[in-house]
Design an enzyme around this catalytic site. Structure first.
Site, PDB file in Angstrom:
ATOM      1  N   GLU A 114       4.497  21.458 -15.599  1.00  0.00           N
ATOM      2  CA  GLU A 114       5.768  22.044 -15.148  1.00  0.00           C
ATOM      3  C   GLU A 114       6.975  21.214 -15.575  1.00  0.00           C
ATOM      4  O   GLU A 114       6.678  20.030 -16.147  1.00  0.00           O
ATOM      5  CB  GLU A 114       5.834  22.074 -13.551  1.00  0.00           C
ATOM      6  CG  GLU A 114       5.649  20.716 -12.979  1.00  0.00           C
ATOM      7  CD  GLU A 114       5.884  20.487 -11.330  1.00  0.00           C
ATOM      8  OE1 GLU A 114       6.581  21.388 -11.031  1.00  0.00           O
ATOM      9  OE2 GLU A 114       4.794  19.832 -11.144  1.00  0.00           O
ATOM     10  N   LYS A 116      10.137  18.997 -15.360  1.00  0.00           N
ATOM     11  CA  LYS A 116      10.432  18.082 -14.430  1.00  0.00           C
ATOM     12  C   LYS A 116      11.879  18.326 -14.410  1.00  0.00           C
ATOM     13  O   LYS A 116      12.888  17.810 -15.037  1.00  0.00           O
ATOM     14  CB  LYS A 116      10.301  16.721 -14.769  1.00  0.00           C
ATOM     15  CG  LYS A 116      10.755  15.581 -13.848  1.00  0.00           C
ATOM     16  CD  LYS A 116      10.335  14.307 -14.225  1.00  0.00           C
ATOM     17  CE  LYS A 116      10.500  13.282 -13.213  1.00  0.00           C
ATOM     18  NZ  LYS A 116      11.926  12.925 -13.047  1.00  0.00           N
ATOM     19  N   ASP A 118      15.547  17.998 -12.956  1.00  0.00           N
ATOM     20  CA  ASP A 118      16.645  16.843 -12.476  1.00  0.00           C
ATOM     21  C   ASP A 118      17.457  17.320 -11.341  1.00  0.00           C
ATOM     22  O   ASP A 118      18.518  17.911 -11.475  1.00  0.00           O
ATOM     23  CB  ASP A 118      17.439  16.542 -13.707  1.00  0.00           C
ATOM     24  CG  ASP A 118      17.920  15.105 -13.817  1.00  0.00           C
ATOM     25  OD1 ASP A 118      17.614  14.407 -12.812  1.00  0.00           O
ATOM     26  OD2 ASP A 118      18.613  14.829 -14.711  1.00  0.00           O
ATOM     27  N   TYR A 224      13.289  24.809  -6.408  1.00  0.00           N
ATOM     28  CA  TYR A 224      11.998  25.230  -6.925  1.00  0.00           C
ATOM     29  C   TYR A 224      10.770  24.416  -6.302  1.00  0.00           C
ATOM     30  O   TYR A 224      11.134  23.110  -6.157  1.00  0.00           O
ATOM     31  CB  TYR A 224      12.061  24.998  -8.568  1.00  0.00           C
ATOM     32  CG  TYR A 224      13.068  26.019  -9.147  1.00  0.00           C
ATOM     33  CD1 TYR A 224      12.790  27.392  -9.456  1.00  0.00           C
ATOM     34  CD2 TYR A 224      14.354  25.731  -9.407  1.00  0.00           C
ATOM     35  CE1 TYR A 224      13.755  28.234 -10.066  1.00  0.00           C
ATOM     36  CE2 TYR A 224      15.416  26.734  -9.991  1.00  0.00           C
ATOM     37  CZ  TYR A 224      14.937  28.017 -10.200  1.00  0.00           C
ATOM     38  OH  TYR A 224      15.761  28.657 -10.766  1.00  0.00           O
ATOM     39  N   LYS A 315       8.651  11.793 -20.059  1.00  0.00           N
ATOM     40  CA  LYS A 315      10.027  12.093 -20.071  1.00  0.00           C
ATOM     41  C   LYS A 315      10.739  12.540 -21.458  1.00  0.00           C
ATOM     42  O   LYS A 315       9.959  12.082 -22.455  1.00  0.00           O
ATOM     43  CB  LYS A 315      11.013  10.587 -19.804  1.00  0.00           C
ATOM     44  CG  LYS A 315      10.676  10.129 -18.348  1.00  0.00           C
ATOM     45  CD  LYS A 315      11.484  11.052 -17.507  1.00  0.00           C
ATOM     46  CE  LYS A 315      12.537  10.513 -16.617  1.00  0.00           C
ATOM     47  NZ  LYS A 315      13.464   9.576 -16.623  1.00  0.00           N
ATOM     48  N   CYS A 408      53.319  11.007 -35.947  1.00  0.00           N
ATOM     49  CA  CYS A 408      52.257  11.474 -36.867  1.00  0.00           C
ATOM     50  C   CYS A 408      51.572  10.351 -37.637  1.00  0.00           C
ATOM     51  O   CYS A 408      52.384   9.710 -38.353  1.00  0.00           O
ATOM     52  CB  CYS A 408      52.578  12.515 -37.685  1.00  0.00           C
ATOM     53  SG  CYS A 408      51.167  13.138 -38.775  1.00  0.00           S
ATOM     54  N   CYS A 411      52.172  11.359 -41.537  1.00  0.00           N
ATOM     55  CA  CYS A 411      53.435  11.665 -42.214  1.00  0.00           C
ATOM     56  C   CYS A 411      54.734  11.023 -41.565  1.00  0.00           C
ATOM     57  O   CYS A 411      55.867  10.939 -41.989  1.00  0.00           O
ATOM     58  CB  CYS A 411      54.018  12.959 -42.488  1.00  0.00           C
ATOM     59  SG  CYS A 411      54.330  13.828 -40.755  1.00  0.00           S
ATOM     60  N   CYS A 426      51.810  17.645 -34.438  1.00  0.00           N
ATOM     61  CA  CYS A 426      52.933  16.619 -35.651  1.00  0.00           C
ATOM     62  C   CYS A 426      53.886  17.906 -36.011  1.00  0.00           C
ATOM     63  O   CYS A 426      53.643  18.847 -36.278  1.00  0.00           O
ATOM     64  CB  CYS A 426      52.171  16.461 -36.731  1.00  0.00           C
ATOM     65  SG  CYS A 426      53.147  15.982 -38.180  1.00  0.00           S
ATOM     66  N   CYS A 432      54.087  17.589 -43.546  1.00  0.00           N
ATOM     67  CA  CYS A 432      52.883  16.620 -43.324  1.00  0.00           C
ATOM     68  C   CYS A 432      51.709  16.928 -44.162  1.00  0.00           C
ATOM     69  O   CYS A 432      51.316  18.092 -44.400  1.00  0.00           O
ATOM     70  CB  CYS A 432      52.648  16.719 -41.958  1.00  0.00           C
ATOM     71  SG  CYS A 432      51.310  15.823 -41.429  1.00  0.00           S
TER      72      CYS A 432
HETATM   73  O1  JCF Z   1      10.670  18.197 -10.701  1.00  0.00           O
HETATM   74  C1  JCF Z   1      10.338  17.500 -10.282  1.00  0.00           C
HETATM   75  N1  JCF Z   1      11.543  16.458 -10.350  1.00  0.00           N
HETATM   76  C2  JCF Z   1       9.178  16.910  -9.645  1.00  0.00           C
HETATM   77  C3  JCF Z   1       9.320  15.508  -9.003  1.00  0.00           C
HETATM   78  C4  JCF Z   1       8.059  17.716  -9.794  1.00  0.00           C
HETATM   79  C5  JCF Z   1       7.154  17.353  -9.210  1.00  0.00           C
HETATM   80  O2  JCF Z   1       5.910  18.136  -9.439  1.00  0.00           O
HETATM   81  C6  JCF Z   1       6.982  16.122  -8.436  1.00  0.00           C
HETATM   82  C7  JCF Z   1       7.971  15.247  -8.233  1.00  0.00           C
HETATM   83  C8  JCF Z   1       7.965  14.288  -7.514  1.00  0.00           C
HETATM   84  C9  JCF Z   1       6.664  13.766  -7.253  1.00  0.00           C
HETATM   85  N2  JCF Z   1       5.484  15.714  -8.009  1.00  0.00           N
HETATM   86  C10 JCF Z   1       5.640  14.353  -7.309  1.00  0.00           C
HETATM   87  C11 JCF Z   1       4.250  14.284  -6.697  1.00  0.00           C
END
Ligand code: JCF
Length: 677
Positions: A114, A116, A118, A224, A315, A408, A411, A426, A432
């Site tokens: 899936e 990740k 933020d 989510y 990451k 400027c 010029c 300017c 210029c």
């Molecule tokens: O989307 C995330 N930041 C995310 C964090 C997704 C996950 O499935 C996670 C998590 C943090 C811990 N699963 C765990 C066990």
């Protein structure tokens, strides 16, 4: 054991704990995520070289969150863990190989993969299908009770719907501010003069951790799901993926990207696909999460202090890096716009090395609050020009203010900044060098001097070859000078020289247009010509007189007056006239004879029945000048509600005064003219 390793470890732990505090407690990180990850990796490396130095309170061993005062505390029945990170394909492969070893199996492992997200990790506790409590992760064992806030998030169901819902089920997931919502929220905040959020993650965390849920309710947040914590009853699948699909059926939001993949290759392929679609996802993601799909295998593997053994985060390359602002240069564009450009200590971000970034304008510099010498965050999302998004707390006490030039850099002409406009320009215009090509091209264009054969390419060559500096120089060009230009030849050169003879006979309006005065287009040039009749009269007009012209408001009047105050521009104009440019005089007789011809009106006070602009336009249509101030030259003052000093002055000077009704009566009596009949 080396003493310096011990020192390094202590120093890293201290730094990281400070970064954690700002990130988790204040939702205001003082370094980029990329820099933070590097510090953690350094510490991990040292700790693996010197395992005897690992302590349970090391940031590598615990979940980094904090619990804010003001929120009730919630103890998690099942610890809320974090994830281990990897940063390249090899380390991801090693992770899979390690799992196979640990499980003593060489079968291809199935993972639930899936994006990740933020954002901020949240736990939602449902009892008998009702949402009864929501909590942040906190330090993993104790979080903050944010039930009221979470209940304001639109896509979180207050009641689960469907069959086989467990008596107690704790859903875990991530709260984010979708990118679209973040952008429009920040745009509005900045318009209101507020600072805005540094990124969507801070926006989500800062919005959720509000003591007043009315504030949270106004923030566009979304949730989510990614997993299950506490669980009593129900009869759930043994597949993590199937469990997530079940949550979706009960009404919980699930990312569309959740998939199952097999083995190392499956993981790598998924990573590649998602990295490519990173910029079209509705939320910001910083990597991929892979979890062993088989729940029994998950239980077999268990977890270490801060993270499960059966999951890993791979990451993405960072889109944000920090670097030093070395200097700010000011560029002059083809239209004279002055753009501040940040000169940066080169930094690799989003796949390229960045050493310059536009700072757009003075407002942006103020908003960012940056100085030369500061550490700044550079963001480069795929295919988007690099941006400086914020500055980080000062490391450098010698930071220097960014001084916007008054003249400027190309010029030396004065830089003009119209109030209320973000862009400084300017004022050199035709003079210029940075604006020369544009000015000459505009001068020669069809609607201005209409010089055949002098398009963009030729204008550029003439300037680059040093053959001309101003439009006036065009008229002393010789065919011999042109023949050697690229794609020119004798015939074309001759044609151009001939074409340059024609525009010498032009009209006052076209000449004005050709000067390229800011915001003076065809219609305004024509109005100016008809109003002032001669170049001398126009040159001498002040801003107030200029505003008497149809369509000329305060800003345009400023531009025109400014243009004619610049000695360079006057020089170019003289040179053009000397080169033989001329136009037939406009005789005052050509002007239509109108009832208020030569009369000067002043509008003052508030008009109740019409807009001031409308009144002004109607008076002008009847031939009157409309001025902003009362003088002995004023013929009539129209006094609306609560008229003040101008009315008093009119009385003092014995000038005729009418009220709004009388003005309306005047307009009614000239209805046929005003309606254009
Ligand atoms: O989307 C995330 N930041 C995310 C964090 C997704 C996950 O499935 C996670 C998590 C943090 C811990 N699963 C765990 C066990």
């Amino acid at each position: 054991m080396s003493n310096s390793a011990e020192d390094k470890i202590a120093s890293l732990r201290e730094q990281i704990s400070l970064y954690n505090d700002h990130y988790y407690r204040h939702d205001a990180p003082i370094i980029t995520d990329a820099e933070y990850d590097r510090k953690i990796q350094q510490l991990k490396k040292l700790e693996s070289d010197y395992p005897e130095l690992i302590t349970p309170d090391s940031p590598t061993q615990k979940v980094g969150g904090a619990v804010l005062d003001g929120f009730s505390k919630v103890a998690h029945q099942v610890p809320m863990l974090s994830l281990d990170n990897v940063f390249n394909d090899d380390d991801l492969s090693d992770f899979v190989v390690r799992l196979n070893k640990r499980l003593d199996s060489d079968k291809e492992l199935v993972f639930c993969a899936e994006p990740k997200l933020d954002g901020l990790a949240i736990s939602l506790l449902y009892e008998h299908s009702q949402l009864i409590r929501a909590a942040t992760r906190g330090d993993g064992s104790v979080g903050e009770d944010v039930t009221y806030n979470v209940k304001t998030i639109q896509n979180i169901p207050l009641t689960l719907k469907g069959d086989n819902i467990p008596e107690i089920i704790e859903i875990r997931g991530e709260v984010v501010m979708p990118i679209f919502a973040f952008n429009s929220y920040n745009k509005k905040a900045i318009e209101k003069g507020e600072k805005g959020f540094a990124n969507p993650r801070n926006a989500a965390a800062g919005s959720l951790r509000q003591l007043d849920s009315n504030i949270t309710a106004k923030r566009p947040l979304a949730f989510y799901s990614y997993g299950i914590g506490q669980l009593n009853g129900g009869d759930l699948s043994n597949s993590h993926y199937q469990r997530l699909q079940q949550l979706k059926k009960w009404g919980l939001p699930l990312s569309d990207e959740v998939k199952t993949v097999s083995g190392i290759q499956g993981c790598l392929d998924y990573y590649k696909t998602l990295l490519e679609s990173r910029d079209v996802l509705p939320y910001e993601i910083d990597g991929i999460v892979y979890k062993i799909d088989d729940i029994e295998l998950q239980q077999k593997l268990g977890f270490i202090s801060r993270a499960p053994r059966w999951a890993i985060a791979r990451k993405f390359p960072a889109q944000e890096e920090q670097t030093i602002l070395l200097n700010v240069e000011f560029q002059v564009g083809r239209t004279g716009a002055i753009t501040p450009v940040a000169i940066l200590e080169p930094v690799f971000v989003g796949g390229v090395t960045i050493s310059r970034a536009s700072l757009h304008n003075r407002d942006e510099i103020e908003r960012l609050g940056i100085k030369v010498g500061d550490t700044v965050v550079v963001r480069r999302a795929a295919d988007v020009i690099p941006q400086i998004t914020r500055s980080l707390p000062k490391k450098n006490t010698l930071s220097k203010d960014i001084v916007f030039p008054t003249h400027c850099p190309v010029c030396g002409s004065e830089i003009e900044r119209i109030e209320g406009e973000a862009i400084a320009r300017c004022s050199g215009g035709l003079y210029c060098a940075a604006q020369r090509k544009e000015a000459i091209q505009y001068f020669a264009s069809r609607k201005a001097m209409n010089i055949d054969g002098l398009g963009e390419k030729v204008a550029e060559q003439l300037v680059d070859e040093g053959l001309i500096n101003t439009p006036a120089d065009l008229f002393s060009l010789k065919a011999e000078q042109l023949v050697n230009l690229e794609r020119m030849g004798a015939k074309k050169a001759e044609n151009l020289i001939n074409a340059l003879k024609k525009p010498k006979k032009t009209t006052f309006a076209k000449f004005l247009l050709a000067l390229g005065i800011r915001e003076v287009g065809e219609a305004t040039a024509k109005n100016l010509a008809e109003h002032f009749l001669t170049l001398d009269a126009l040159k001498q007009a002040d801003e107030e007189e200029l505003q008497e012209v149809d369509d000329v408001g305060e800003i345009v009047a400023k531009h025109i007056a400014y243009f004619f105050r610049q000695p360079h521009n006057l020089e170019v104009i003289s040179a053009l006239i000397e080169a033989g440019i001329e136009w037939p005089e406009i005789s005052p007789k050509e002007q239509k004879s109108l009832p208020l011809q030569n009369k000067t009106y002043v509008l003052t006070g508030t008009l109740a029945k019409m807009k001031r602009n409308e009144a002004k336009a109607s008076l002008q249509a009847l031939g009157a000048k409309v001025s902003g101030s009362v003088s002995s030259k004023t013929d009539c003052v129209v006094a609306g509600e609560s008229a003040g000093s101008k009315l008093a002055k009119a009385q003092e000077l014995n000038i005729s005064i009418i009220d709004e009704d009388e003005l309306i009566a005047l307009f009614t009596s000239y209805e046929t003219i005003l309606n254009g009949n």
